[in-house]
Design a protein around this motif. Structure first.
Motif, PDB file in Angstrom:
ATOM      1  N   HIS A  13       1.476  12.496  10.728  1.00 26.41           N
ATOM      2  CA  HIS A  13       2.669  11.929  10.086  1.00 26.41           C
ATOM      3  C   HIS A  13       3.150  10.697  10.853  1.00 26.41           C
ATOM      4  CE1 HIS A  13       6.404  11.634   7.918  1.00 26.41           C
ATOM      5  NE2 HIS A  13       7.071  11.654   9.062  1.00 26.41           N
ATOM      6  N   GLY A  14       3.356   9.624  10.116  1.00 23.40           N
ATOM      7  CA  GLY A  14       3.872   8.401  10.711  1.00 23.40           C
ATOM      8  C   GLY A  14       2.811   7.530  11.348  1.00 23.40           C
ATOM      9  N   TYR A  65      -2.857   6.979   3.290  1.00 28.16           N
ATOM     10  CA  TYR A  65      -1.961   6.323   4.238  1.00 28.16           C
ATOM     11  C   TYR A  65      -0.505   6.634   3.898  1.00 28.16           C
ATOM     12  CZ  TYR A  65      -5.867   3.543   5.994  1.00 28.16           C
ATOM     13  OH  TYR A  65      -7.054   3.147   6.567  1.00 28.16           O
ATOM     14  N   ASP A  66       0.330   6.771   4.931  1.00 24.25           N
ATOM     15  CA  ASP A  66       1.754   7.014   4.706  1.00 24.25           C
ATOM     16  C   ASP A  66       2.435   5.787   4.120  1.00 24.25           C
ATOM     17  OD1 ASP A  66       1.624   9.593   5.780  1.00 24.25           O
ATOM     18  OD2 ASP A  66       1.890   8.838   7.810  1.00 24.25           O
ATOM     19  N   LYS A  67       2.095   4.626   4.664  1.00 20.41           N
ATOM     20  CA  LYS A  67       2.684   3.376   4.203  1.00 20.41           C
ATOM     21  C   LYS A  67       1.612   2.306   4.087  1.00 20.41           C
ATOM     22  CE  LYS A  67       7.317   4.083   6.160  1.00 20.41           C
ATOM     23  NZ  LYS A  67       8.377   3.519   7.031  1.00 20.41           N
ATOM     24  N   GLN A  97       6.597   4.712  -4.496  1.00 21.56           N
ATOM     25  CA  GLN A  97       5.846   5.740  -3.800  1.00 21.56           C
ATOM     26  C   GLN A  97       4.844   6.376  -4.746  1.00 21.56           C
ATOM     27  OE1 GLN A  97       8.296   8.603  -1.790  1.00 21.56           O
ATOM     28  NE2 GLN A  97       8.907   7.148  -0.207  1.00 21.56           N
ATOM     29  N   GLY A 105       0.524  14.317   0.212  1.00 20.99           N
ATOM     30  CA  GLY A 105       1.557  13.422   0.706  1.00 20.99           C
ATOM     31  C   GLY A 105       1.870  12.300  -0.257  1.00 20.99           C
ATOM     32  N   HIS A 106       2.752  11.414   0.194  1.00 18.68           N
ATOM     33  CA  HIS A 106       3.138  10.258  -0.603  1.00 18.68           C
ATOM     34  C   HIS A 106       2.850   8.977   0.177  1.00 18.68           C
ATOM     35  CE1 HIS A 106       5.408  13.370  -2.757  1.00 18.68           C
ATOM     36  NE2 HIS A 106       5.426  12.543  -3.776  1.00 18.68           N
ATOM     37  N   THR A 107       2.512   7.951  -0.557  1.00 17.97           N
ATOM     38  CA  THR A 107       2.267   6.636   0.022  1.00 17.97           C
ATOM     39  C   THR A 107       3.309   5.662  -0.503  1.00 17.97           C
ATOM     40  OG1 THR A 107      -0.125   7.019   0.151  1.00 17.97           O
ATOM     41  CG2 THR A 107       0.639   4.733   0.233  1.00 17.97           C
TER      42      THR A 107
END
Length: 215
Positions: A13-14, A65-67, A97, A105-107
């Motif tokens: 995470h992150g 990817y998270d972001k 998102q 998860g969400h991107t």
């Protein structure tokens, strides 16, 4: 390629942050600041145009990817066709998102604009400007102003490879990333009422990844 067809990757995470640049300048700069960022940043490069950018974004969404940060040079968005394609890209991705079914998860997709180009961020290492620059070296060029601080700078891969790292080159000439972040924030504030002036949103990327003080 569909998102569901991509091989699953797992990130802490992150830590899964992809940064997509429109050219090698962004890639080489990001590589040079890796040690200043607490997050793992994976530089990506598109070939040319919005279609390639969208393909890269879709790949990164599928990879979990998270972001995803998209670094955009505004000097190549001046034609009507380019403006329309970019506006469509913003509607489709900017600030949105996307759920990844494989990772659960969400991107989040975040657009970072530089006007006229990433070199305005390099200039901000030294001084603030909100001048009416239209390009790096063609119409209303930024190049002559940047060369006052960086006389050897060349927008070429050969230079990027031999300069010892773009961030390191900028600081060796007396520049500071802290100064760049401060000037970036000031340029964004000025841009609200002066949309044609130079600005860089790079401070949003640097601060979101908890950049450390440059040595």
């Amino acid at each position: 390629m569909k998102r569901s067809d991509r091989k699953k990757r797992s990130f802490k995470h992150g830590a899964g942050i992809a940064v997509i640049g429109e050219g090698p300048t962004e890639q080489y700069y990001l590589l040079s600041v890796q040690g200043l960022l607490s997050a793992n940043v994976y530089p990506k490069v598109v070939k040319d145009g919005m279609d390639y950018l969208i393909a890269r974004v879709e790949e990164c969404i599928a990879d979990g990817y998270d972001k995803i940060y998209c670094l955009i040079d505004m000097d190549n968005k001046s034609g009507q066709k380019e403006k329309a394609a970019y506006a469509n890209f913003l509607r489709q991705y900017s600030g949105k998102q996307f759920k990844n079914r494989q990772t659960g998860g969400h991107t989040e997709v975040i657009v970072i604009e530089n006007h006229p180009c990433l070199e305005i961020w390099f200039y901000y290492y030294f001084r603030l400007t909100t001048g009416l620059y239209s390009s790096y070296e063609r119409v209303n060029p930024l190049k002559p102003e940047l060369r006052k601080f960086l006389p050897e700078y060349e927008k070429r891969i050969e230079f990027f490879k031999k300069c010892g790292g773009l961030h390191q080159y900028l600081t060796s000439k007396g520049g500071s990333i802290e100064t760049a972040v401060r000037n970036s924030k000031l340029s964004i504030a000025h841009h609200v009422d002066n949309p044609d002036g130079a600005f860089s949103e790079m401070c949003r990327l640097l601060e979101s990844t908890d950049s450390h003080e440059a040595q």
